[in-house]
Write a protein that holds these residues in place. Structure first.
Motif, PDB file in Angstrom:
ATOM      1  N   ALA A  72      -7.209   8.669 -11.552  1.00 10.44           N
ATOM      2  CA  ALA A  72      -7.373   8.016 -10.145  1.00 10.44           C
ATOM      3  C   ALA A  72      -5.908   7.712  -9.382  1.00 10.44           C
ATOM      4  O   ALA A  72      -5.310   6.997 -10.161  1.00 10.44           O
ATOM      5  N   VAL A  73      -5.853   8.273  -8.267  1.00 11.71           N
ATOM      6  CA  VAL A  73      -4.533   8.045  -7.833  1.00 11.71           C
ATOM      7  C   VAL A  73      -4.912   7.102  -6.319  1.00 11.71           C
ATOM      8  O   VAL A  73      -5.920   7.447  -5.546  1.00 11.71           O
ATOM      9  N   MET A  74      -4.055   6.128  -6.175  1.00 13.05           N
ATOM     10  CA  MET A  74      -4.491   5.364  -4.970  1.00 13.05           C
ATOM     11  C   MET A  74      -3.433   4.510  -4.709  1.00 13.05           C
ATOM     12  O   MET A  74      -2.281   4.014  -5.444  1.00 13.05           O
ATOM     13  N   PRO A  75      -3.088   3.912  -3.520  1.00 13.68           N
ATOM     14  CA  PRO A  75      -2.121   2.882  -3.084  1.00 13.68           C
ATOM     15  C   PRO A  75      -2.524   1.540  -3.803  1.00 13.68           C
ATOM     16  O   PRO A  75      -3.881   1.423  -4.217  1.00 13.68           O
ATOM     17  N   GLU A  76      -1.401   0.705  -3.827  1.00 14.43           N
ATOM     18  CA  GLU A  76      -1.905  -0.651  -4.351  1.00 14.43           C
ATOM     19  C   GLU A  76      -2.479  -1.485  -3.459  1.00 14.43           C
ATOM     20  O   GLU A  76      -2.033  -1.836  -2.358  1.00 14.43           O
ATOM     21  N   LEU A  77      -3.774  -1.456  -3.467  1.00 15.83           N
ATOM     22  CA  LEU A  77      -4.730  -2.232  -2.680  1.00 15.83           C
ATOM     23  C   LEU A  77      -5.009  -3.892  -3.294  1.00 15.83           C
ATOM     24  O   LEU A  77      -5.758  -4.555  -2.660  1.00 15.83           O
ATOM     25  N   ARG A  78      -4.638  -4.116  -4.458  1.00 14.58           N
ATOM     26  CA  ARG A  78      -4.935  -5.337  -4.996  1.00 14.58           C
ATOM     27  C   ARG A  78      -4.199  -6.519  -4.430  1.00 14.58           C
ATOM     28  O   ARG A  78      -2.880  -6.312  -4.239  1.00 14.58           O
ATOM     29  N   GLU A  99       0.676  -1.188  -0.037  1.00 13.05           N
ATOM     30  CA  GLU A  99       0.016   0.089   0.150  1.00 13.05           C
ATOM     31  C   GLU A  99       0.721   1.173  -0.105  1.00 13.05           C
ATOM     32  O   GLU A  99       0.085   2.385  -0.186  1.00 13.05           O
ATOM     33  N   GLN A 100       2.231   1.200   0.026  1.00 10.25           N
ATOM     34  CA  GLN A 100       2.946   2.325  -0.020  1.00 10.25           C
ATOM     35  C   GLN A 100       3.398   2.754  -1.471  1.00 10.25           C
ATOM     36  O   GLN A 100       3.978   3.437  -1.519  1.00 10.25           O
ATOM     37  N   ILE A 101       2.991   1.483  -2.467  1.00  9.56           N
ATOM     38  CA  ILE A 101       3.423   1.813  -3.817  1.00  9.56           C
ATOM     39  C   ILE A 101       2.032   2.722  -4.227  1.00  9.56           C
ATOM     40  O   ILE A 101       0.869   1.799  -4.250  1.00  9.56           O
ATOM     41  N   VAL A 102       2.313   3.676  -4.636  1.00 10.53           N
ATOM     42  CA  VAL A 102       1.132   4.609  -5.282  1.00 10.53           C
ATOM     43  C   VAL A 102       0.979   4.330  -6.837  1.00 10.53           C
ATOM     44  O   VAL A 102       1.873   4.725  -7.509  1.00 10.53           O
ATOM     45  N   LYS A 103      -0.214   4.216  -7.368  1.00  7.28           N
ATOM     46  CA  LYS A 103      -0.565   4.063  -8.719  1.00  7.28           C
ATOM     47  C   LYS A 103      -1.320   5.336  -9.034  1.00  7.28           C
ATOM     48  O   LYS A 103      -1.990   5.600  -8.295  1.00  7.28           O
ATOM     49  N   ALA A 104      -1.444   5.520 -10.482  1.00  8.81           N
ATOM     50  CA  ALA A 104      -2.088   6.532 -11.030  1.00  8.81           C
ATOM     51  C   ALA A 104      -3.106   5.899 -12.232  1.00  8.81           C
ATOM     52  O   ALA A 104      -1.998   5.302 -13.107  1.00  8.81           O
ATOM     53  N   ILE A 105      -4.203   5.777 -12.196  1.00  4.84           N
ATOM     54  CA  ILE A 105      -4.950   5.086 -13.386  1.00  4.84           C
ATOM     55  C   ILE A 105      -5.723   6.146 -14.191  1.00  4.84           C
ATOM     56  O   ILE A 105      -6.539   6.726 -13.576  1.00  4.84           O
ATOM     57  N   TYR A 106      -5.189   6.109 -15.257  1.00  5.83           N
ATOM     58  CA  TYR A 106      -6.063   7.025 -16.147  1.00  5.83           C
ATOM     59  C   TYR A 106      -7.110   6.479 -16.915  1.00  5.83           C
ATOM     60  O   TYR A 106      -6.971   5.179 -17.504  1.00  5.83           O
ATOM     61  N   PHE A 107      -8.217   6.736 -16.689  1.00  8.03           N
ATOM     62  CA  PHE A 107      -9.562   6.235 -17.300  1.00  8.03           C
ATOM     63  C   PHE A 107     -10.265   7.366 -17.896  1.00  8.03           C
ATOM     64  O   PHE A 107     -10.266   8.401 -17.601  1.00  8.03           O
ATOM     65  N   VAL A 108     -11.527   6.711 -18.672  1.00 11.89           N
ATOM     66  CA  VAL A 108     -12.438   7.825 -19.414  1.00 11.89           C
ATOM     67  C   VAL A 108     -13.829   7.374 -18.872  1.00 11.89           C
ATOM     68  O   VAL A 108     -14.241   6.341 -19.061  1.00 11.89           O
TER      69      VAL A 108
END
Length: 213
Positions: free
Chosen positions: A81-87, A64-73
């Motif tokens: 969308a900016v969030m920690p790795e929760l998967r 969860e300390q690795i932050v990802k940015a998901i670009y979506f439409v």
């Protein structure tokens, strides 16, 4: 070992593109701790980055300390969308950590964003041409905010998942751009400082910090 560059460091070949260096400049002006890293190995996923950080640093990193940015439409309007790795790592279908119809239906009304079809589209052409899968960053440039692709409207907002577990906690983010070397670059910072840097560049109107789930 991973090489760290303090924000005041200047290099003959800067690790960030000129347009993306606003992040370093804003961090300095806001007195925000921010460290750019150059890794030995290129990474393209949060778990690959996690493994590289664990291998080369002494920090007890967690996913969860690795932050990802998901670009979506949604409805031809791009969002980030900016969030920690929760998967979970290789543990079936995740309940959190993905942008789906449930997230849009939950978030958009709270933010006053209207929509016709809540089903988000996530694909390569949602990403600006100035970055690629594996380097996507929360830190879009002014040009990227204005145009991701010529057939979409400008980016409608940057949505940042509010997660109390990450308050005052070090996180790692990708820093955009393209090519093999871009996959070796990331930055360490506190999670709560991400919206501060973004608001300083783009204004507060399109930056939203809200729980996704």
């Amino acid at each position: 070992m991973t090489t760290a560059f303090a924000i005041e460091n200047t290099l003959e070949e800067p690790l960030l593109s000129p347009e993306r260096q606003y992040v370093v400049r804003n961090a300095k002006e806001l007195d925000i701790p921010f460290t750019v890293l150059k890794h030995e190995q290129a990474t393209s996923s949060c778990y690959e980055k996690l493994d590289e950080l664990k291998r080369t640093t002494k920090v007890p990193w967690s996913a969860e300390q690795i932050v990802k940015a998901i670009y979506f439409v949604v409805d031809w309007t791009p969002y980030i969308a900016v969030m920690p790795e929760l998967r979970p790592r290789n543990r079936g279908k995740p309940k959190r950590g993905v942008i789906d119809e449930r997230v849009i239906t939950n978030l958009f009304p709270k933010l006053g964003i209207s929509f016709t079809d809540p089903r988000p589209y996530v694909g390569r052409d949602c990403i600006p041409e100035t970055m690629e899968p594996g380097t996507c960053t929360p830190y879009a440039t002014i040009a990227e905010m204005a145009e991701v692709r010529d057939y979409y409207t400008p980016i409608g907002g940057i949505l940042i998942h509010k997660d109390p577990r990450l308050e005052n906690k070090l996180t790692n983010v990708s820093m955009g751009d393209t090519g093999p070397e871009a996959h070796k670059v990331s930055a360490n910072q506190l999670y709560e400082d991400i919206p501060k840097i973004l608001k300083a560049e783009h204004g507060p109107e399109k930056i939203h910090v809200i729980p996704f789930w």
